[in-house]
Design a protein around this motif. Sequence first.
Motif, PDB file in Angstrom:
ATOM      1  N   LEU A   1       0.818  -1.208   0.000  1.00 37.41           N
ATOM      2  CA  LEU A   1       0.000   0.000   0.000  1.00 37.41           C
ATOM      3  C   LEU A   1       0.855   1.262   0.000  1.00 37.41           C
ATOM      4  N   PHE A   2       2.075   1.182   0.516  1.00 37.87           N
ATOM      5  CA  PHE A   2       2.948   2.348   0.556  1.00 37.87           C
ATOM      6  C   PHE A   2       3.280   2.836  -0.849  1.00 37.87           C
ATOM      7  N   PHE A   3       3.718   1.919  -1.748  1.00 40.79           N
ATOM      8  CA  PHE A   3       4.067   2.402  -3.086  1.00 40.79           C
ATOM      9  C   PHE A   3       2.841   2.646  -3.947  1.00 40.79           C
ATOM     10  N   TYR A   4       1.700   2.029  -3.632  1.00 39.44           N
ATOM     11  CA  TYR A   4       0.472   2.409  -4.320  1.00 39.44           C
ATOM     12  C   TYR A   4       0.089   3.850  -3.994  1.00 39.44           C
ATOM     13  N   LEU A   5       0.186   4.211  -2.714  1.00 43.34           N
ATOM     14  CA  LEU A   5      -0.120   5.585  -2.314  1.00 43.34           C
ATOM     15  C   LEU A   5       0.896   6.566  -2.898  1.00 43.34           C
ATOM     16  N   ARG A   6       2.147   6.134  -3.044  1.00 41.51           N
ATOM     17  CA  ARG A   6       3.146   7.015  -3.626  1.00 41.51           C
ATOM     18  C   ARG A   6       2.803   7.326  -5.083  1.00 41.51           C
ATOM     19  N   ILE A   7       2.334   6.343  -5.833  1.00 38.11           N
ATOM     20  CA  ILE A   7       1.907   6.594  -7.211  1.00 38.11           C
ATOM     21  C   ILE A   7       0.719   7.553  -7.230  1.00 38.11           C
ATOM     22  N   SER A   8      -0.226   7.364  -6.313  1.00 40.51           N
ATOM     23  CA  SER A   8      -1.395   8.236  -6.264  1.00 40.51           C
ATOM     24  C   SER A   8      -1.007   9.663  -5.920  1.00 40.51           C
ATOM     25  N   PHE A   9      -0.125   9.846  -4.948  1.00 41.08           N
ATOM     26  CA  PHE A   9       0.305  11.191  -4.572  1.00 41.08           C
ATOM     27  C   PHE A   9       1.049  11.872  -5.716  1.00 41.08           C
ATOM     28  N   ASN A  10       1.910  11.129  -6.404  1.00 39.89           N
ATOM     29  CA  ASN A  10       2.648  11.719  -7.527  1.00 39.89           C
ATOM     30  C   ASN A  10       1.722  12.091  -8.687  1.00 39.89           C
ATOM     31  N   SER A  11       0.615  11.373  -8.822  1.00 37.97           N
ATOM     32  CA  SER A  11      -0.345  11.712  -9.872  1.00 37.97           C
ATOM     33  C   SER A  11      -1.099  12.993  -9.546  1.00 37.97           C
ATOM     34  N   ILE A  12      -1.315  13.263  -8.266  1.00 37.03           N
ATOM     35  CA  ILE A  12      -2.062  14.452  -7.859  1.00 37.03           C
ATOM     36  C   ILE A  12      -1.192  15.695  -7.911  1.00 37.03           C
ATOM     37  N   LEU A  13       0.094  15.564  -7.565  1.00 30.60           N
ATOM     38  CA  LEU A  13       0.975  16.724  -7.508  1.00 30.60           C
ATOM     39  C   LEU A  13       1.183  17.318  -8.896  1.00 30.60           C
ATOM     40  N   CYS A  14       0.847  18.600  -9.059  1.00 28.26           N
ATOM     41  CA  CYS A  14       0.995  19.257 -10.355  1.00 28.26           C
ATOM     42  C   CYS A  14       2.359  19.893 -10.528  1.00 28.26           C
ATOM     43  N   LEU A  15       3.113  20.076  -9.464  1.00 36.34           N
ATOM     44  CA  LEU A  15       4.420  20.713  -9.538  1.00 36.34           C
ATOM     45  C   LEU A  15       5.506  19.746  -9.104  1.00 36.34           C
ATOM     46  N   PHE A  16       5.396  18.511  -9.563  1.00 37.00           N
ATOM     47  CA  PHE A  16       6.416  17.519  -9.244  1.00 37.00           C
ATOM     48  C   PHE A  16       7.723  17.908  -9.922  1.00 37.00           C
ATOM     49  N   PRO A  17       8.886  17.823  -9.243  1.00 31.80           N
ATOM     50  CA  PRO A  17      10.143  18.267  -9.861  1.00 31.80           C
ATOM     51  C   PRO A  17      10.505  17.435 -11.075  1.00 31.80           C
ATOM     52  N   HIS A  18      10.851  18.117 -12.168  1.00 27.07           N
ATOM     53  CA  HIS A  18      11.206  17.457 -13.419  1.00 27.07           C
ATOM     54  C   HIS A  18      12.569  17.938 -13.885  1.00 27.07           C
ATOM     55  N   HIS A  19      13.227  17.067 -14.610  1.00 25.77           N
ATOM     56  CA  HIS A  19      14.464  17.466 -15.271  1.00 25.77           C
ATOM     57  C   HIS A  19      14.109  18.258 -16.524  1.00 25.77           C
ATOM     58  N   SER A  20      14.949  19.229 -16.859  1.00 18.07           N
ATOM     59  CA  SER A  20      14.633  20.104 -17.981  1.00 18.07           C
ATOM     60  C   SER A  20      14.641  19.376 -19.313  1.00 18.07           C
ATOM     61  N   MET A  21      15.321  18.243 -19.391  1.00 10.13           N
ATOM     62  CA  MET A  21      15.409  17.500 -20.641  1.00 10.13           C
ATOM     63  C   MET A  21      14.387  16.389 -20.742  1.00 10.13           C
ATOM     64  N   MET A  22      13.494  16.279 -19.726  1.00  7.04           N
ATOM     65  CA  MET A  22      12.515  15.190 -19.740  1.00  7.04           C
ATOM     66  C   MET A  22      11.430  15.464 -20.770  1.00  7.04           C
ATOM     67  N   ILE A  23      11.103  14.449 -21.548  1.00  4.75           N
ATOM     68  CA  ILE A  23      10.075  14.565 -22.581  1.00  4.75           C
ATOM     69  C   ILE A  23       8.794  13.966 -22.044  1.00  4.75           C
ATOM     70  N   PHE A  24       7.741  14.744 -22.038  1.00  2.00           N
ATOM     71  CA  PHE A  24       6.452  14.271 -21.529  1.00  2.00           C
ATOM     72  C   PHE A  24       5.484  14.110 -22.688  1.00  2.00           C
ATOM     73  N   SER A  25       4.791  13.008 -22.734  1.00  4.64           N
ATOM     74  CA  SER A  25       3.926  12.689 -23.881  1.00  4.64           C
ATOM     75  C   SER A  25       2.586  13.407 -23.710  1.00  4.64           C
ATOM     76  N   TRP A  26       2.557  14.681 -24.065  1.00  4.27           N
ATOM     77  CA  TRP A  26       1.316  15.446 -23.944  1.00  4.27           C
ATOM     78  C   TRP A  26       0.264  14.949 -24.931  1.00  4.27           C
ATOM     79  N   ARG A  27       0.687  14.614 -26.137  1.00  2.00           N
ATOM     80  CA  ARG A  27      -0.285  14.295 -27.184  1.00  2.00           C
ATOM     81  C   ARG A  27      -1.077  13.041 -26.841  1.00  2.00           C
ATOM     82  N   SER A  28      -0.385  11.995 -26.334  1.00  2.00           N
ATOM     83  CA  SER A  28      -1.085  10.735 -26.052  1.00  2.00           C
ATOM     84  C   SER A  28      -2.075  10.903 -24.921  1.00  2.00           C
TER      85      SER A  28
END
Length: 353
Positions: free
Chosen positions: A290-317
Amino acid sequence: MSRSIILILLTNIIISVVIVVSSHSWFSIWIGLELNTLSVLPLLCGQFTPRGVESTVKYFLVQAFSAAMILNVGLVQLWLCSSWSVNCPLNDFSSVVITLSLCLKLGLFPCHYWFPDVLQGLNFLQGLLLSTWQKVAPFIILVSVCNVISINILTILGCLSVLIGGWGGLNQSQIRKIMAFSSISHLGWISSVLSYSVYISCVMFVVYIVLSSAAFLINNEASLYNLSSLGRLMSCNSVVGLVLILIILSLGGLPPLTGFLNKFVALECLLSNNLLVPCSVLIVGSLLSLFFYLRISFNSILCLFPHHSMMIFSWRSISSFSNNVSFYTILLSSLSSVSILGLVLMPVSWCYY
């Protein structure tokens, strides 16, 4: 790979599972397992990437070795009982060998090491195939021999699989490895109950397939490969983010979601047989998961999660998920709905009583 070849391979995979399900002979079971393995290998290495080929070779070696163990058990039974029948009683050696071979195919402790590594080298659709459909044939064999193998060994291996699945997923950042350890944990729950109630175990297995299918499909649709890619999911598409959170919490077993059905029915069955120690171990392993399930849920809710500047996010899909209506999205919507129904499905389990 052309669609006709893919269709032929998928048909062979289905036929091989039907052969295993309908067989009462160790030899025909071995033929079905080998046909299943040889049919799924081209699908796993179809993209022909170095990591995919490595995972395919590892999967082939594991499946070939476990199928050879099952064939040796059949030969021992032919020597002792002059019959290939699965219903013939097993001696202690054959019982241990068949249990370990099925644990190797299902990815249960102590033969679970290959599964997270193989799943990490594949995409989500291939991982879905290995985590759900490829578990059906070994599970049916385990159901067939659960009355002639040691109940205590199967229960202990199931409880340890729940602990290993929960402990192994704590330090993971890759979604596919987390899903692999989640699969190990869920199959541990199913194996712990199998010796005491085949019906409840089959219901748990079906619920697990539905939950895992929904999770794999939505991760594939949104191209979510690690925890850092979950940070902007809610801001891109709130519907996908909310559905993913509910599915993950359902996998964790939080009421009133569907995943709670598995754990509730399993504990009810084990407590009715006065198995307090296995229940305690299963609860502890479930809390770890349940700990890592909740971690996935929390990371999905956070809108300002720290990202690397070179990370590519699949906006289109992600943005196109709710705009295109196809069989794929309808299937995903249906699985997600069943994953969220929760306690509405509880009367299905009470039919056993």
